[in-house]
Design a protein around this motif. Structure first.
Motif, mmCIF file in Angstrom:
data_model
loop_
_atom_site.group_PDB
_atom_site.id
_atom_site.type_symbol
_atom_site.label_atom_id
_atom_site.label_comp_id
_atom_site.label_asym_id
_atom_site.label_seq_id
_atom_site.Cartn_x
_atom_site.Cartn_y
_atom_site.Cartn_z
ATOM 1 N N THR A 75 0.902 -1.339 -0.065
ATOM 2 C CA THR A 75 -0.128 -0.195 -0.231
ATOM 3 C C THR A 75 1.453 1.194 0.602
ATOM 4 O O THR A 75 1.582 1.352 0.875
ATOM 5 C CB THR A 75 -0.985 -0.027 1.398
ATOM 6 N N LYS A 78 -3.089 5.852 1.489
ATOM 7 C CA LYS A 78 -4.592 5.620 2.413
ATOM 8 C C LYS A 78 -5.778 4.915 1.364
ATOM 9 O O LYS A 78 -6.053 5.865 0.579
ATOM 10 C CB LYS A 78 -4.768 6.300 3.402
ATOM 11 N N GLY A 79 -6.412 4.015 1.788
ATOM 12 C CA GLY A 79 -7.297 4.192 0.684
ATOM 13 C C GLY A 79 -7.158 3.166 -0.110
ATOM 14 O O GLY A 79 -8.382 1.765 -0.325
ATOM 15 N N GLN A 82 -9.009 -0.867 1.413
ATOM 16 C CA GLN A 82 -10.514 -0.600 0.834
ATOM 17 C C GLN A 82 -10.494 -1.483 -0.874
ATOM 18 O O GLN A 82 -11.476 -1.417 -1.271
ATOM 19 C CB GLN A 82 -11.257 0.316 0.943
ATOM 20 N N LYS A 85 -9.818 -4.706 -1.415
ATOM 21 C CA LYS A 85 -10.378 -5.838 -0.369
ATOM 22 C C LYS A 85 -10.930 -6.728 -0.788
ATOM 23 O O LYS A 85 -11.515 -7.379 -0.442
ATOM 24 C CB LYS A 85 -11.547 -4.432 0.480
ATOM 25 N N ASN A 100 -1.392 4.365 5.958
ATOM 26 C CA ASN A 100 -1.878 3.517 5.025
ATOM 27 C C ASN A 100 -2.821 2.405 5.769
ATOM 28 O O ASN A 100 -3.249 1.186 5.167
ATOM 29 C CB ASN A 100 -0.973 2.601 3.907
ATOM 30 N N GLU A 102 -5.979 -0.184 7.658
ATOM 31 C CA GLU A 102 -6.857 0.101 8.230
ATOM 32 C C GLU A 102 -7.181 -0.940 9.466
ATOM 33 O O GLU A 102 -7.398 -2.209 9.182
ATOM 34 C CB GLU A 102 -7.811 -0.006 6.957
ATOM 35 N N ASP A 103 -8.738 -0.842 10.316
ATOM 36 C CA ASP A 103 -9.276 -1.473 11.197
ATOM 37 C C ASP A 103 -9.377 -3.212 10.529
ATOM 38 O O ASP A 103 -10.299 -2.964 9.291
ATOM 39 C CB ASP A 103 -10.236 -0.496 11.807
#
Length: 563
Positions: A75, A78-79, A82, A85, A100, A102-103
């Protein structure tokens, strides 16, 4: 996580962040170190921002197709998680900057930017990433070092040394992942791969044009075919090519027709929207019986559609392009090798039969690349079919084959061409009986063309019960999917030429109990052509038209469901 024989690495970030730089570095380094490599990209229609990704597939076998699975995700923005995914699994190793993460997704921090900044500039972060991935794949660091020295040599020792330092620090990060047991990769190397060629579909088509004797290209830049214009322009001086960026597509096709008239071998590259402007020129070529080679790079439409995505939606448009009835040939390469050989063949067909030849590529084929063992370059100059004119020369002399002798200006005879209906000398006529003779003459070419149709290729046992039909860029994924199913009752019939249709098509289809067609469009356009020509419809149509190519996994699943 342990990975054997086949690894899918995906890099994801925003446009302008250097993903293609990482892709270029990494694929070359892997090839030079003896790995089979395949790469393809999906990107948004913007200069900066958004999220783009590149898949780099590394395998013990020679691979040519896109897979949905992601074994390692890097990555860069950021994003990214998603964005991808639906392709992630619990086993996917996700690497990148802490920001970058994500939970809900396991993440391993890789401080690419901090390392690069410590070296002197965050611009080196891409090389840090290359080093990390290379270590994970067991690439010898000497291979990376050698490539960086060669690539950055013109920028001086300081830049070379900083890039090597960045790669080394990234390499150490990757080694740490191996030492801590987070990943283990086992892929066989082959020393002979070091000597392979590696290029993309645009280059393959460009090389094929050179092998076919192309010495003139006129195009208006349009994704995804711009790379072909760029490639031939870059090598124009070396190969004696006139490369013209026309003001629009109408000018481009008329320039190409004029170049053929003068004795050149000309090519035009475009996409669907540009080809829409060329159809009058296609009809002109049909009437004056001018050779013409057009690369039509397909992308999702109508109108601008998804300009940076892929689709096979222009087959029928190409087939029926140009008002009136006249012969044309449609070629559909599915591999880089086919892109080379079929483009070369396109110039032969165009010159010999004096007809337009359309090469139907698409974004997926043009932007994908992998290592290729070799290309058989022509040993002799391309065969030309131009005659020297005499005083009694008739450009459109009636003949049994429908093919008249094609002369060019400069000889003893007048080479008269006209977009109106004409007599044998090329003069305008309204003799209605002669009109019928001229139409029949042009259509007679089909008999000669059909004698040289490129046959479809049957992959699998000839004792099949189920036959899967595909054309163009769907070839690699269909082939790999059928092979993974491991059932001798299924065979794959691959078409490199979709028009005119090979006469054996009907025989192949009649031999099957179930007929399946796979196409990257919404209406099964080739299915319509096959039904019109053979009277046979398909039992199952596997279609995809969201702008993405078929993955091997989805074809395995959908083919099994279709049985």
């Amino acid at each position: 996580m342990e990975l054997k024989d086949d690894v899918s690495i995906v890099l994801c970030g925003e446009a302008g962040q250097g993903i293609q730089t990482v892709e270029r570095f990494l694929t070359r380094v892997l090839k030079f170190d003896g790995f089979n490599v395949f790469a393809t990209k999906e990107y948004m229609s913007r200069v900066r921002g958004g999220l783009n990704s590149t898949e780099i597939r590394v395998s013990s076998e020679n691979i040519k197709s896109f897979v949905s699975k992601i074994d390692v995700l890097v990555t860069l923005k950021k994003g990214s998680i998603q964005h991808l995914k639906d392709r992630l699994s619990k086993d996917t190793l996700i690497l990148g900057e802490k920001a970058n993460a994500e939970d809900g997704y396991p993440f391993v921090e890789m401080p690419f930017t901090q390392i690069a900044t410590d070296i002197g500039d965050k611009i080196f972060s891409n090389v840090v990433a290359v080093g990390s991935i290379s270590a994970i794949l067991n690439v010898d660091f000497e291979t990376i070092e050698s490539y960086l020295k060669e690539f950055f040599a013109r920028k001086g020792d300081e830049i070379v040394n900083k890039n090597i330092e960045a790669a080394r620090k990234g390499y150490d990060l990757g080694l740490n992942l191996i030492k801590t047991g987070k990943i283990k990769v086992s892929i066989k190397k082959d020393a002979t791969i070091k000597n392979d060629l590696i290029f993309d579909g645009a280059t393959a088509i460009g090389l094929g044009a050179l092998a076919g004797g192309c010495n003139f290209i006129s195009s208006y830049p349009m994704t995804p075919s711009t790379g072909i214009l760029t490639f031939l322009s870059e090598h124009a001086k070396e190969f004696g090519i006139v490369a013209e960026q026309a003001e629009d597509e109408i000018s481009a096709i008329n320039m190409a027709i004029g170049a053929w008239y003068a004795g050149s071998r000309a090519m035009v590259t475009t996409a669907g929207g540009g080809f829409a402007l060329m159809v009058e020129g296609m009809s002109l070529a049909g009437m004056i019986e001018s050779p013409l080679v057009v690369n039509l790079g397909q992308r999702p439409a109508p109108a601008t559609g998804l300009p940076t995505r892929t689709e096979q939606g222009d087959l029928l448009f190409a087939l029926y392009s140009g008002h009136g009835e006249f012969p044309k040939i449609l070629l559909t390469p599915g591999t880089l090798e086919d892109a080379f050989y079929l483009t070369q063949k396109a110039f032969y067909f165009a010159d010999k039969f004096q007809v337009p030849v359309i090469i139907l590529s698409d974004q997926y084929l043009v932007d994908s690349y992998y290592n290729v063992k070799n290309l058989d370059l022509p040993k002799n100059q391309p065969q030309k079919f131009v005659v020297e004119t005499t005083k009694d020369y008739k450009r459109y002399a009636l003949s049994k084959s429908g093919i008249s002798p094609r002369g060019i200006p400069g000889g003893a005879g007048l080479v008269d061409v006209d977009s109106d209906e004409h007599d044998e000398s090329g003069h305008i006529t309204e003799d209605l009986d002669l009109r019928v003779k001229m139409v029949d003459k042009r259509l007679k070419k089909f008999d000669s063309i059909k004698a040289e149709i490129i046959p479809p290729e049957l992959i699998g046992s000839p004792k099949y019960d189920t036959i899967v039909v595909g054309w163009g860029s769907t070839y690699p994924a269909i082939r790999e999917a059928v092979e993974k199913i491991e059932d001798e009752s299924i065979a794959f019939l691959y078409f490199k030429q979709v028009y005119p249709l090979h006469p054996d098509t009907k025989k192949y289809l009649q031999s099957a109990k179930k007929r399946i067609i796979v196409e990257n469009n919404a209406t099964s356009q080739f299915g319509h052509v096959v039904k019109a020509e053979t009277g046979i419809d398909f039992d199952v149509k596997i279609l995809k038209y969201n702008g993405m190519p078929f993955s091997v996994e989805e074809l395995v699943s959908r083919l099994k469901e279709s049985r």
